[in-house]
Design a protein around this motif. Structure first.
Motif, mmCIF file in Angstrom:
data_model
loop_
_atom_site.group_PDB
_atom_site.id
_atom_site.type_symbol
_atom_site.label_atom_id
_atom_site.label_comp_id
_atom_site.label_asym_id
_atom_site.label_seq_id
_atom_site.Cartn_x
_atom_site.Cartn_y
_atom_site.Cartn_z
ATOM 1 N N ARG A 122 0.691 -1.176 -0.006
ATOM 2 C CA ARG A 122 -0.347 0.474 0.027
ATOM 3 C C ARG A 122 0.869 1.098 0.459
ATOM 4 O O ARG A 122 1.607 1.627 0.779
ATOM 5 N N MET A 123 0.305 2.549 -0.675
ATOM 6 C CA MET A 123 1.824 3.385 -0.990
ATOM 7 C C MET A 123 0.209 4.478 -0.674
ATOM 8 O O MET A 123 -0.543 4.596 -1.041
ATOM 9 N N ARG A 124 0.345 4.986 0.482
ATOM 10 C CA ARG A 124 0.061 5.777 1.174
ATOM 11 C C ARG A 124 0.303 7.509 0.618
ATOM 12 O O ARG A 124 1.343 8.002 -0.201
ATOM 13 N N PRO A 125 -0.509 8.576 0.747
ATOM 14 C CA PRO A 125 -0.077 9.970 0.720
ATOM 15 C C PRO A 125 1.070 10.530 2.112
ATOM 16 O O PRO A 125 1.690 9.646 2.246
ATOM 17 N N MET A 126 1.875 11.914 1.182
ATOM 18 C CA MET A 126 3.583 11.447 2.020
ATOM 19 C C MET A 126 2.760 12.012 3.332
ATOM 20 O O MET A 126 2.119 12.798 3.693
ATOM 21 N N ALA A 127 3.220 11.068 4.394
ATOM 22 C CA ALA A 127 3.767 11.638 5.646
ATOM 23 C C ALA A 127 4.062 12.733 5.782
ATOM 24 O O ALA A 127 4.974 12.622 5.561
ATOM 25 N N LEU A 128 3.848 13.161 7.415
ATOM 26 C CA LEU A 128 4.798 14.365 7.924
ATOM 27 C C LEU A 128 6.277 13.959 8.067
ATOM 28 O O LEU A 128 7.460 14.876 7.476
ATOM 29 N N HIS A 129 6.534 12.778 8.109
ATOM 30 C CA HIS A 129 8.302 12.534 8.008
ATOM 31 C C HIS A 129 8.905 12.003 6.895
ATOM 32 O O HIS A 129 9.954 12.522 6.316
ATOM 33 N N GLU A 130 8.354 12.156 5.808
ATOM 34 C CA GLU A 130 8.322 12.104 4.044
ATOM 35 C C GLU A 130 8.356 13.159 3.428
ATOM 36 O O GLU A 130 9.315 13.460 2.301
ATOM 37 N N ARG A 131 8.134 14.456 4.131
ATOM 38 C CA ARG A 131 7.757 15.673 2.821
ATOM 39 C C ARG A 131 9.187 16.036 3.310
ATOM 40 O O ARG A 131 9.029 17.644 2.608
ATOM 41 N N GLY A 132 10.316 16.142 4.302
ATOM 42 C CA GLY A 132 11.435 16.896 4.216
ATOM 43 C C GLY A 132 11.508 17.960 5.323
ATOM 44 O O GLY A 132 12.558 18.575 4.669
ATOM 45 N N ALA A 133 10.508 18.266 5.587
ATOM 46 C CA ALA A 133 10.114 19.535 6.843
ATOM 47 C C ALA A 133 10.401 19.081 8.231
ATOM 48 O O ALA A 133 10.998 20.062 9.152
ATOM 49 N N VAL A 134 11.257 17.207 8.890
ATOM 50 C CA VAL A 134 11.303 17.057 9.920
ATOM 51 C C VAL A 134 12.378 16.299 9.967
ATOM 52 O O VAL A 134 12.788 15.516 8.552
ATOM 53 N N VAL A 135 12.955 16.124 10.754
ATOM 54 C CA VAL A 135 14.124 15.052 10.742
ATOM 55 C C VAL A 135 13.575 14.074 12.227
ATOM 56 O O VAL A 135 13.733 14.852 13.234
ATOM 57 N N PRO A 136 13.115 12.914 12.085
ATOM 58 C CA PRO A 136 12.890 11.977 12.725
ATOM 59 C C PRO A 136 13.804 11.494 13.978
ATOM 60 O O PRO A 136 15.332 11.476 13.439
ATOM 61 N N ALA A 137 13.676 11.827 15.677
ATOM 62 C CA ALA A 137 14.521 11.233 16.266
ATOM 63 C C ALA A 137 14.252 10.106 17.060
ATOM 64 O O ALA A 137 15.230 9.076 17.237
ATOM 65 N N VAL A 138 13.085 9.566 16.534
ATOM 66 C CA VAL A 138 12.267 8.067 17.586
ATOM 67 C C VAL A 138 11.985 7.203 16.397
ATOM 68 O O VAL A 138 11.006 7.769 15.743
ATOM 69 N N SER A 139 12.404 5.451 16.246
ATOM 70 C CA SER A 139 11.868 5.113 15.397
ATOM 71 C C SER A 139 10.595 4.372 15.729
ATOM 72 O O SER A 139 11.016 3.351 16.972
ATOM 73 N N LEU A 140 9.487 3.658 15.132
ATOM 74 C CA LEU A 140 9.193 3.019 15.214
ATOM 75 C C LEU A 140 9.206 1.385 15.524
ATOM 76 O O LEU A 140 8.910 1.282 16.643
ATOM 77 N N GLU A 141 10.070 0.996 14.200
ATOM 78 C CA GLU A 141 10.509 0.184 14.869
ATOM 79 C C GLU A 141 11.544 -0.745 16.006
ATOM 80 O O GLU A 141 10.862 -1.163 16.462
ATOM 81 N N SER A 142 11.828 0.857 16.454
ATOM 82 C CA SER A 142 13.031 -0.071 17.459
ATOM 83 C C SER A 142 11.795 0.471 18.855
ATOM 84 O O SER A 142 11.691 -0.571 19.611
ATOM 85 N N LEU A 143 10.877 0.892 18.813
ATOM 86 C CA LEU A 143 9.788 0.687 20.227
ATOM 87 C C LEU A 143 9.412 -0.327 19.386
ATOM 88 O O LEU A 143 8.765 -0.385 20.744
ATOM 89 N N LEU A 144 8.899 -0.961 18.316
ATOM 90 C CA LEU A 144 8.083 -2.399 17.970
ATOM 91 C C LEU A 144 8.597 -3.451 18.875
ATOM 92 O O LEU A 144 8.171 -4.442 18.838
ATOM 93 N N GLY A 145 10.143 -3.205 18.877
ATOM 94 C CA GLY A 145 11.305 -4.239 18.756
ATOM 95 C C GLY A 145 11.063 -4.402 20.639
ATOM 96 O O GLY A 145 11.590 -5.262 20.890
ATOM 97 N N GLY A 146 10.776 -3.333 21.420
ATOM 98 C CA GLY A 146 10.799 -3.313 22.424
ATOM 99 C C GLY A 146 11.746 -3.199 23.097
ATOM 100 O O GLY A 146 13.068 -2.596 22.795
ATOM 101 N N GLY A 147 12.372 -3.847 24.542
ATOM 102 C CA GLY A 147 13.064 -3.399 25.546
ATOM 103 C C GLY A 147 13.591 -1.374 25.572
ATOM 104 O O GLY A 147 14.746 -1.449 25.740
ATOM 105 N N SER A 148 12.586 -0.883 25.750
ATOM 106 C CA SER A 148 12.336 0.088 26.324
ATOM 107 C C SER A 148 13.506 1.587 25.871
ATOM 108 O O SER A 148 14.303 1.667 27.014
ATOM 109 N N PRO A 149 13.637 1.220 24.107
ATOM 110 C CA PRO A 149 14.327 2.401 23.637
ATOM 111 C C PRO A 149 14.235 3.763 24.719
ATOM 112 O O PRO A 149 13.781 3.831 24.329
ATOM 113 N N GLU A 150 15.400 3.994 24.082
ATOM 114 C CA GLU A 150 16.258 5.290 24.681
ATOM 115 C C GLU A 150 15.081 6.256 23.638
ATOM 116 O O GLU A 150 14.994 5.791 22.641
ATOM 117 N N VAL A 151 14.480 7.602 24.398
ATOM 118 C CA VAL A 151 13.503 8.292 23.755
ATOM 119 C C VAL A 151 14.000 9.561 24.493
ATOM 120 O O VAL A 151 13.715 9.979 24.880
#
Length: 416
Positions: A122-151
């Motif tokens: 599925r390809m959706r409209p561009m999410a905020l993190h894809e629009r080039g205006a922000v630089v994400p610092a927290v990964s959803l994949e790392s959150l889903l991996g567990g272990g309480s990663p640093e935020v």
């Protein structure tokens, strides 16, 4: 406008060397063709009559050139789906076919599903993190991996920036245009759906103004589980006329085929660990900007009296878009949770491929109180062994963890 890297590019990089055929599905204008063309050796534009004739002359795809063939807008010639499937059955090499489609064809019942042969993304409209205006610092994949990663991380984004992001659109050809042009393009997009796209699916819109009213009612129900019967009530015209229920069901079904409606399904656990969960979907349009335009809400209106009732739901729509794009990249699915009596609600539940669960609440505010996390903590009490992490997405400036372990993350800092 230069090409902006999409999260689905990461999926294609991983899967194209493995899968003989991949289909990119999504509404018109999300950038499917541009993304797929970057990986194709040959392109057949099947919405072009001349190129459709070429494909019809070689339905078996026996004489196609070497490399990766892109079949763009494949639903214009649905039989090519079966042709690709047969090529896959015959041993087509990985990366041989890419298909893009903006609608599910009405005669799809006569077309093989492609299950096990053609991988759909599925390809959706561009999410905020894809629009080039922000630089994400927290990964959803790392959150889903567990272990309480640093935020951690800080963002300069404020509520006004999020209001602008809601109305700016995630469609690449609309995003970034001047305000008046953007409004016109969004209006034209909606009008094309009514005048062209639905008739192309074989659905005649007898009363366009009624469909427009229904779409507006659907937009007003964004991020809610409002029943379809109440949406029907909200579609009543000024003269008291109301469309038949069967008509509005047809609207819903055909708009879903165009990928314009993108509801979030209710979460049901197969193990029945949490009882009495509601299955009703939470309503979302493909792009929050379409909802804002249907409701005639600008960024200023969202921040003022006229839009105060909608900025929260549309901020949740923006968050939902971003979470879905990021979740798909790590092979996860997105739901919402609501108990039948409404005692407990969680805006988004991300379920990973191994059954791990990420609970997400959305809050249009800078700060988070104990009351804001009570449903997330309840979820952890119900299924402690399955919870990977708990998150509240905010409009604040700083990402951090609370003492109870809940991660507080500004939307501008959340990425795949």
């Amino acid at each position: 406008m230069p090409y902006l890297q999409r999260t689905v590019d990461r999926e294609l990089d991983e899967l194209l060397p493995l899968a003989p055929a991949i289909a990119l599905d999504g509404p018109k204008g999300v950038g499917k063709t541009d993304t797929a063309k970057r990986r194709a050796s040959t392109v057949w534009f099947l919405d072009d009559a001349a190129q459709r004739e070429v494909a019809q002359a070689d339905f078996g795809l026996a004489a196609i050139p070497e490399g990766t063939l892109l079949l763009d807008e494949w639903q214009k010639l649905p039989q090519v789906w079966d042709s690709v499937r047969r090529q896959v059955d015959a041993g087509a090499r990985p990366g041989r076919f890419l298909l893009t489609g903006s609608a599910t064809p009405v005669d799809a019942s006569g077309t093989h599903s492609g299950a096990g042969r053609i991988l759909s993304l599925r390809m959706r409209p561009m999410a905020l993190h894809e629009r080039g205006a922000v630089v994400p610092a927290v990964s959803l994949e790392s959150l889903l991996g567990g272990g309480s990663p640093e935020v951690t991380g800080r963002s300069s984004y404020a509520v006004r920036d999020y209001a602008e992001a809601i109305v700016s659109s995630g469609f690449p050809g609309i995003m970034g245009t001047a305000l008046r042009l953007r409004r016109g393009l969004l209006d034209a997009y909606l009008q094309r759906v009514i005048d062209r796209d639905l008739p192309d699916l074989g659905f005649e819109v007898r009363r366009p103004e009624t469909l427009r009213r229904w779409l507006t009612a659907y937009a007003a129900a964004s991020s809610t589980t409002t029943s379809y019967s109440r949406l029907l009530d909200a579609t009543t015209g000024g003269d008291g006329s109301q469309p038949a229920k069967t008509t509005t069901i047809a609207y819903r079904d055909h708009l879903t085929r165009l990928w314009l409606l993108d509801p979030v399904p209710g979460w049901i656990l197969a193990s029945n660990e949490i009882r009495r969960l509601q299955q009703a979907p939470k309503h979302q349009l493909a792009d929050p900007a379409l909802a804002a335009r249907l409701l005639a809400l600008s960024a200023d209106a969202l921040l003022g009296h006229a839009g105060v009732h909608m900025i929260g739901p549309l901020f949740e729509s923006l968050v939902t878009l971003g979470v879905r794009v990021a979740a798909q990249a790590c092979d996860a699915k997105v739901f919402h949770l609501r108990t039948n009596a409404g005692e407990h609600e969680i805006d988004l539940v991300v379920q990973g491929p191994d059954g791990q669960v990420l609970g997400i609440e959305v809050k249009l505010a800078h700060s988070v109180s104990d009351a804001d996390v009570r449903h997330l903590l309840w979820l952890r009490e119900q299924i402690p062994d399955r919870i990977a992490d708990l998150v509240i997405v905010t409009t604040g400036t700083t990402a951090y963890r609370r003492r109870d372990g809940v991660a507080v993350i500004p939307l501008a800092l959340l990425g795949p």
